[in-house]
Design an enzyme around this catalytic site. Structure first.
Site, PDB file in Angstrom:
ATOM      1  N   LYS A  47       0.719  -1.274   0.040  1.00 24.96           N
ATOM      2  CA  LYS A  47      -0.014  -0.014  -0.075  1.00 24.96           C
ATOM      3  C   LYS A  47       0.933   1.304   0.170  1.00 24.96           C
ATOM      4  CE  LYS A  47      -3.345  -1.173  -0.431  1.00 24.96           C
ATOM      5  NZ  LYS A  47      -3.568  -1.793  -1.772  1.00 24.96           N
ATOM      6  N   HIS A  82       7.670  -7.636  -1.965  1.00 21.27           N
ATOM      7  CA  HIS A  82       7.305  -6.815  -0.532  1.00 21.27           C
ATOM      8  C   HIS A  82       8.106  -7.450   0.360  1.00 21.27           C
ATOM      9  CE1 HIS A  82       3.673  -4.623  -1.785  1.00 21.27           C
ATOM     10  NE2 HIS A  82       2.736  -5.655  -1.835  1.00 21.27           N
ATOM     11  N   SER A 115      -4.846   2.703   4.193  1.00 22.78           N
ATOM     12  CA  SER A 115      -5.235   1.803   2.786  1.00 22.78           C
ATOM     13  C   SER A 115      -5.035   0.346   2.971  1.00 22.78           C
ATOM     14  CB  SER A 115      -3.841   2.377   1.878  1.00 22.78           C
ATOM     15  OG  SER A 115      -4.067   1.829   0.734  1.00 22.78           O
TER      16      SER A 115
HETATM   17  P1  A3P Z   1      -5.231   4.195  -1.436  1.00 23.33           P
HETATM   18  O1  A3P Z   1      -5.874   2.954  -0.676  1.00 23.33           O
HETATM   19  O2  A3P Z   1      -4.834   5.254  -0.296  1.00 23.33           O
HETATM   20  O3  A3P Z   1      -6.144   4.744  -2.261  1.00 23.33           O
HETATM   21  P2  A3P Z   1       0.125  -0.587  -3.331  1.00 23.33           P
HETATM   22  O4  A3P Z   1       0.176  -0.133  -5.179  1.00 23.33           O
HETATM   23  O5  A3P Z   1       1.433  -0.484  -2.903  1.00 23.33           O
HETATM   24  O6  A3P Z   1      -0.630  -1.610  -3.240  1.00 23.33           O
HETATM   25  O7  A3P Z   1      -0.636   0.827  -3.039  1.00 23.33           O
HETATM   26  C1  A3P Z   1      -2.116   1.109  -3.171  1.00 23.33           C
HETATM   27  C2  A3P Z   1      -2.198   2.710  -2.945  1.00 23.33           C
HETATM   28  O8  A3P Z   1      -1.701   3.451  -4.055  1.00 23.33           O
HETATM   29  C3  A3P Z   1      -3.837   2.835  -2.961  1.00 23.33           C
HETATM   30  O9  A3P Z   1      -3.861   3.715  -2.005  1.00 23.33           O
HETATM   31  C4  A3P Z   1      -4.022   3.394  -4.470  1.00 23.33           C
HETATM   32  O10 A3P Z   1      -5.081   4.166  -4.573  1.00 23.33           O
HETATM   33  C5  A3P Z   1      -2.703   4.299  -4.466  1.00 23.33           C
HETATM   34  N1  A3P Z   1      -2.456   4.486  -5.785  1.00 23.33           N
HETATM   35  C6  A3P Z   1      -2.328   3.779  -6.933  1.00 23.33           C
HETATM   36  N2  A3P Z   1      -1.915   4.497  -8.170  1.00 23.33           N
HETATM   37  C7  A3P Z   1      -1.953   5.742  -7.678  1.00 23.33           C
HETATM   38  C8  A3P Z   1      -1.969   7.067  -8.656  1.00 23.33           C
HETATM   39  N3  A3P Z   1      -1.818   7.013  -9.822  1.00 23.33           N
HETATM   40  N4  A3P Z   1      -2.205   8.077  -8.107  1.00 23.33           N
HETATM   41  C9  A3P Z   1      -2.199   8.213  -6.588  1.00 23.33           C
HETATM   42  N5  A3P Z   1      -2.348   6.916  -6.065  1.00 23.33           N
HETATM   43  C10 A3P Z   1      -2.317   5.704  -6.376  1.00 23.33           C
END
Ligand code: A3P
Length: 285
Positions: A42, A97, A127
């Site tokens: 996240k 991860h 998140s």
């Molecule tokens: P939120 O749950 O706060 O919206 P990961 O890819 O490490 O699992 O992280 C996921 C988080 O990154 C989620 O956060 C997701 O919405 C956010 N995310 C992914 N792409 C993004 C983008 N282009 N701009 C902003 N946030 C992004």
């Protein structure tokens, strides 16, 4: 039903990993041309996968629109990614991860580059909590308060955020590693893409930055089935419980944390990170 694998002292979802797949990752032979994205969950993993896809394709959005992100940047440790890991194309974009101590020996032997993405841990906790509702391979979270306690104790899946970050920060003089934060991607995507291109020695073609900004925006990625995980079957991700691309903002913790939770978090952060030398762009907890 959720199943847990324990590896290197941390709990991991058994639907995605086996001891064999985790052992495979730990013994992985990196190539000097490999680029590994390392993150705690996240923290902006999917965003970085998309940005690097666009950088490597010189701004051509077709690969990002036609190939799922887990094939473009396969996970070293996941059972589903083994085939994609056989890819002979260079540079190979890889994702993990896993904690630094598992991969550091193999990485140190190679000249592979590592990009570590970190995010304000308060936003990570929020998140991750929401993701637990969606992801059937993670335990059912009870209340946010209980989840936060487990997050601070490091008993959630993927282990302690503090240990993960400290482990990878501890590799700064041992690996060819660049630290990037979710917050700076928000603040200055162009500047960060330029920093990435210099680190990777991957020149920015004219138009790449504009294509990257357009394609890697939250709204474009939310609508891209190759990046938003909507292709994952409901038995693995219950899409009725929310979206993987949830909010994509900085500071959402403010609408979740009580003053007491915030005080507790700050105390733990200070205890764990107080003495740590952090990169200048690091987000404050
Ligand atoms: P939120 O749950 O706060 O919206 P990961 O890819 O490490 O699992 O992280 C996921 C988080 O990154 C989620 O956060 C997701 O919405 C956010 N995310 C992914 N792409 C993004 C983008 N282009 N701009 C902003 N946030 C992004």
């Amino acid at each position: 039903m959720e199943v847990t694998e324990t590896f290197a002292g941390i709990a991991l979802p058994g639907h995605l990993h086996t001891q064999e797949s985790l052992g495979f990752a730990a013994a992985f032979t990196f190539r000097p041309t490999d680029v590994l994205i390392a993150t705690y969950p996240k923290s902006g993993t999917t965003w970085m996968q998309e940005i690097l896809t666009l950088l490597f394709s010189l701004g051509d959005a077709r690969p990002a629109k036609t190939i799922p992100n887990w094939e473009r940047a396969p996970w070293l440790e996941q059972i589903y990614c083994r085939e994609a890991l056989q890819d002979t194309e260079t540079p190979r974009l890889l994702t993990t991860h896993l904690p630094a101590h598992v991969l550091a020996p193999a990485l140190q032997r190679s000249k592979a580059k590592v990009i570590y993405v970190a995010r304000n841990p308060k936003d990570v906790a929020v998140s991750f909590y929401h993701f637990h509702h969606l992801a059937k391979f993670l335990p059912d979270p009870s209340s946010f308060d209980d989840f936060l306690t487990q997050f601070l104790e490091g008993t959630v899946h993927y282990g302690s955020w503090f240990d993960h970050v400290k482990g990878w920060l501890g590799q700064r003089h041992l690996l060819d590693i660049l630290y990037v934060t979710y917050e700076e991607l928000h603040q200055d995507l162009r500047g960060t893409a330029q920093r990435l291109s210099t680190f990777l020695g991957c020149p920015l073609a004219p138009g790449t930055l504009a294509a990257l900004e357009q394609h890697c925006s939250f709204s474009a990625m939310r609508d891209n089935t190759m990046a938003n995980y909507s292709l994952i079957p409901n038995e693995i991700m219950d899409h009725s419980q929310g979206r993987f691309m949830r909010k994509g903002v900085v500071g959402d913790w403010r609408s979740h944390f009580s003053p007491e939770q915030n005080a507790l978090f700050n105390r733990r952060y200070q205890e764990e990170m107080g003495a740590m030398e952090l990169p200048s762009q690091w987000p404050m907890a």
